[in-house]
Design an enzyme around this catalytic site. Structure first.
Site, PDB file in Angstrom:
ATOM      1  CB  CYS A  12      -0.882   0.014   1.232  1.00 26.91           C
ATOM      2  SG  CYS A  12      -1.887  -1.462   1.367  1.00 26.91           S
ATOM      3  N   GLY A  38      -0.424   0.070  -5.127  1.00 28.79           N
ATOM      4  CA  GLY A  38      -1.676  -0.647  -4.876  1.00 28.79           C
ATOM      5  C   GLY A  38      -2.753  -0.192  -5.822  1.00 28.79           C
ATOM      6  CG  ASN A 112       2.975   0.600   3.426  1.00 25.95           C
ATOM      7  OD1 ASN A 112       4.056   1.069   3.147  1.00 25.95           O
ATOM      8  ND2 ASN A 112       2.644  -0.614   3.067  1.00 25.95           N
ATOM      9  N   GLY A 113       1.824  -1.671   5.825  1.00 22.32           N
ATOM     10  CA  GLY A 113       2.654  -2.587   6.605  1.00 22.32           C
ATOM     11  C   GLY A 113       1.870  -3.794   7.052  1.00 22.32           C
ATOM     12  CB  CYS A 246      11.230  -3.099   2.944  1.00 19.69           C
ATOM     13  SG  CYS A 246      10.859  -4.217   1.597  1.00 19.69           S
ATOM     14  CE1 TYR A 252       8.010  -5.136  -9.411  1.00 22.00           C
ATOM     15  CE2 TYR A 252       7.184  -5.681  -7.230  1.00 22.00           C
ATOM     16  CZ  TYR A 252       6.967  -5.493  -8.575  1.00 22.00           C
ATOM     17  OH  TYR A 252       5.720  -5.643  -9.096  1.00 22.00           O
ATOM     18  CB  SER A 293      11.116  -2.697 -11.578  1.00 26.19           C
ATOM     19  OG  SER A 293      10.742  -3.978 -12.010  1.00 26.19           O
ATOM     20  CG  ASP A 355      13.127  -9.851 -13.785  1.00 20.66           C
ATOM     21  OD1 ASP A 355      12.801  -8.695 -13.459  1.00 20.66           O
ATOM     22  OD2 ASP A 355      12.306 -10.762 -13.962  1.00 20.66           O
ATOM     23  CG  ASP A 356      12.702  -6.568 -10.247  1.00 14.67           C
ATOM     24  OD1 ASP A 356      12.151  -7.189  -9.325  1.00 14.67           O
ATOM     25  OD2 ASP A 356      12.118  -6.288 -11.310  1.00 14.67           O
ATOM     26  CB  CYS A 392       7.771 -10.703   3.310  1.00 16.45           C
ATOM     27  SG  CYS A 392       7.625  -9.068   4.065  1.00 16.45           S
ATOM     28  CB  CYS A 446      14.353  -5.511   6.390  1.00 14.59           C
ATOM     29  SG  CYS A 446      13.608  -7.169   6.391  1.00 14.59           S
ATOM     30  CB  CYS A 449      12.327 -12.086   1.811  1.00 14.34           C
ATOM     31  SG  CYS A 449      12.859 -10.551   1.055  1.00 14.34           S
TER      32      CYS A 449
HETATM   33  P1  AMP Z   1       7.560 -14.240 -10.481  1.00 17.98           P
HETATM   34  O1  AMP Z   1       8.956 -14.780 -10.268  1.00 17.98           O
HETATM   35  O2  AMP Z   1       6.874 -14.789 -11.674  1.00 17.98           O
HETATM   36  O3  AMP Z   1       6.740 -14.424  -9.253  1.00 17.98           O
HETATM   37  O4  AMP Z   1       7.669 -12.681 -10.749  1.00 17.98           O
HETATM   38  C1  AMP Z   1       8.742 -11.947 -10.279  1.00 17.98           C
HETATM   39  C2  AMP Z   1       8.584 -10.519 -10.687  1.00 17.98           C
HETATM   40  O5  AMP Z   1       7.481  -9.910 -10.004  1.00 17.98           O
HETATM   41  C3  AMP Z   1       9.817  -9.738 -10.283  1.00 17.98           C
HETATM   42  O6  AMP Z   1      10.635  -9.568 -11.413  1.00 17.98           O
HETATM   43  C4  AMP Z   1       9.286  -8.410  -9.804  1.00 17.98           C
HETATM   44  O7  AMP Z   1       9.237  -7.496 -10.856  1.00 17.98           O
HETATM   45  C5  AMP Z   1       7.888  -8.687  -9.400  1.00 17.98           C
HETATM   46  N1  AMP Z   1       7.787  -8.834  -7.917  1.00 17.98           N
HETATM   47  C6  AMP Z   1       8.764  -8.997  -7.025  1.00 17.98           C
HETATM   48  N2  AMP Z   1       8.252  -9.151  -5.776  1.00 17.98           N
HETATM   49  C7  AMP Z   1       6.918  -9.077  -5.898  1.00 17.98           C
HETATM   50  C8  AMP Z   1       5.834  -9.159  -4.972  1.00 17.98           C
HETATM   51  N3  AMP Z   1       6.031  -9.384  -3.675  1.00 17.98           N
HETATM   52  N4  AMP Z   1       4.578  -9.011  -5.451  1.00 17.98           N
HETATM   53  C9  AMP Z   1       4.377  -8.796  -6.759  1.00 17.98           C
HETATM   54  N5  AMP Z   1       5.353  -8.741  -7.684  1.00 17.98           N
HETATM   55  C10 AMP Z   1       6.625  -8.886  -7.268  1.00 17.98           C
HETATM   56 FE1  SF4 Z   2      11.118  -6.338   2.515  1.00 15.69          FE
HETATM   57 FE2  SF4 Z   2      11.925  -8.864   2.348  1.00 15.69          FE
HETATM   58 FE3  SF4 Z   2      12.141  -7.504   4.656  1.00 15.69          FE
HETATM   59 FE4  SF4 Z   2       9.730  -8.233   3.710  1.00 15.69          FE
HETATM   60  S1  SF4 Z   2      11.373  -9.594   4.428  1.00 15.69           S
HETATM   61  S2  SF4 Z   2      10.301  -6.243   4.596  1.00 15.69           S
HETATM   62  S3  SF4 Z   2      10.058  -7.997   1.495  1.00 15.69           S
HETATM   63  S4  SF4 Z   2      13.193  -7.099   2.716  1.00 15.69           S
END
Ligand code: AMP
Ligand code: SF4
Length: 469
Positions: A12, A38, A112-113, A246, A252, A293, A355-356, A392, A446, A449
């Protein structure tokens, strides 16, 4: 990569403004700049000093505000919220801000959280006679405040916030004051700015830029700020602790033009790409990033290796969200509608695809296939963050190990599953180096994850107890 492709969204976003006669309109613009956080619902609550007025709906900010009669939302202060919801939690009741009216005054909350002990607190509140209206953890704070007597006292707020365990950025509005609070570890982003004499607060500084506000500072972990016509007062409800913002916000979630804890998101992503290139180089002809991203990290990777950066993938901006995706076949089609490979760039080439992050692995697999179908000779996947192996508990939609591909398979196996020629992730040290840019401020992050080291636990326990935001 694109959240929309996965049919999932981020977390959010919150916004608040105090001391401006166009408070509701400015909140609309602010929320617009937070839309990526969101897309399920949005809302605004204003105060004119005498009463709070609410407008909230499910849908995107533009659609929600299209039906707002701003003349009926007049007031010098407002708070707003954009909401992300996981499947099954889509209800207007949970769209924020939440508004509570009582004989001693009203209060609106935007959050948010994730409050980790919401379930236990809810149990206590219900035994004491409270009836909660939503399934959201946010409502618990309002009831804790009410139980303390007047909902709008700093001492009552400090006491109630002190009972929460978890990650939270709160903006709370009464008829005559706005309160802003950040959890003791500062897991979620929250900044303060000025627009002339007005104060503004937002999850990301992109919301300041859109309204022409100047950034002042980040809200500190454990800080409670109260803004009224008497100005701004800061106090603490928790002792200072090392910050744990985070890391996924940088990787991302946040917009590249935002600065979080004084670190620009684009610049940190570019440094992630540079670190990744140092750690995991590979011979290739072009570097490409998955829009939007991953572009910054791809630029950094290309800069460091000297391999040209190219636009190998194009995002179609006009597809909107695909709401109905009943079959795997149609879901695949949905991805093709949103992303296309640039054949002229990738055909016959050895491509490094940045990819991120990888969560479930489905997006990456589709993109590798897409690049190969467009004629790429080799596809080397490089991920600009460490592998995500742990859930997370702090408000991000990755709450079970089962859904995380890296929690279940080795890197070699993931490489095979996604059909890449090679796969490498950034190390956690590399990620930290890419984010921490100024030793004079606490830019601690943090990375639970990715590392399993959780900065906040509930008496040593970790569990998701409630609908988070
Ligand atoms: P996937 O591996 O198919 O689940 O998708 C990964 C992609 O979704 C990543 O490249 C990010 O751009 C995006 N992403 C990363 N974390 C999240 C998340 N918690 N919720 C939604 N999209 C995410
Ligand atoms: Fe962010 Fe990962 Fe920490 Fe959750 S566990 S707050 S997604 S760094």
């Amino acid at each position: 990569m694109l959240a929309e492709i996965r049919g999932l969204n981020e977390e959010c976003g919150v916004f608040g403004i105090w001391g401006h006669d166009k408070a509701a309109e400015l909140t609309y613009y602010g929320l617009h700049a937070l839309q990526h956080r969101g897309q399920e619902g949005a809302g605004v609550v204003t105060t004119n000093g005498l009463e709070l007025k609410l407008h909230k709906e499910q849908g995107l900010v533009n659609d929600v505000f299209k039906r707002v009669d701003f003349s009926k939302l007049s007031g010098h202060a407002a708070i707003g919220h954009v909401r992300y919801a996981t499947q099954g939690e889509r209800s207007i009741d949970n769209v924020q801000p939440l508004l509570f009216r009582s004989q001693t005054g009203s209060m609106a909350l935007a959050h948010n959280g994730n409050i980790m002990n919401a379930y236990e607190l809810r149990g206590e509140l219900e035994s004491a006679g409270s009836i909660l209206q939503t399934s959201s953890d946010t409502e618990v704070l309002a009831h804790l405040l009410k139980r303390n007597g007047n909902m709008d006292t700093v001492s009552g707020l400090k006491d109630a916030l002190g009972q929460l365990v978890g990650a939270y950025a709160f903006i709370i509005l009464s008829e005559t004051r706005m309160h802003v609070a950040l959890d003791p570890k500062g897991l979620r982003p929250l900044s303060i700015g000025r627009l002339g004499d007005a104060y503004v607060v937002a999850s990301e500084t992109s919301a300041f830029d859109i309204i022409g506000a100047a950034y002042e500072r980040d809200v500190l972990p454990g800080e409670l700020i109260t803004i009224s016509d008497d100005g701004l007062e800061s106090t603490r409800f928790a002792l200072p602790q090392k910050r744990a913002l985070c890391a996924m916000e940088y990787v991302y979630f946040s917009r590249p033009d935002s600065n979080l804890n004084e670190v620009n998101v684009h610049a940190s992503r570019k440094r992630m790409g540079i670190e990744l290139a140092k750690e995991a180089p590979v011979e290739a002809d072009v570097v490409t990033g998955v829009p939007d991203s991953s572009i910054s990290a791809a630029i950094g990777y290309a800069e460091q290796t000297g391999i040209p950066y190219e636009i190998g993938l194009i995002k179609n901006r006009y597809t909107g969200r695909t709401f109905i995706q009943p079959s795997q076949e149609l879901r695949e089609q949905g991805v093709k509608m949103k992303l296309s490979p640039v054949r002229a760039i990738v055909e016959g080439k050895r491509v490094i695809m940045i990819d991120d992050s990888i969560v479930r692995g489905t997006t990456c697999k589709r993109i590798v296939r897409m690049l190969k179908e467009a004629g790429a000779k080799e596809v080397h996947v490089r991920i600009a963050s460490p592998s995500i192996t742990n859930p997370c508990y702090y408000g991000i939609d990755m709450s079970t190990k089962e859904e995380l591909i890296a929690a279940n398979y080795s890197i070699d196996k993931i490489c095979e599953i996604i059909g890449a020629d090679s796969l490498a992730y950034l190390s956690s040290d590399g990620l930290e180096r890419a984010i921490v840019s100024d030793d004079s401020i606490d830019q601690g992050v943090c990375m639970a994850c990715m590392t399993g080291q959780y900065p906040v636990t509930k008496n040593g326990q970790l569990e998701i107890s409630y609908t988070k935001c």
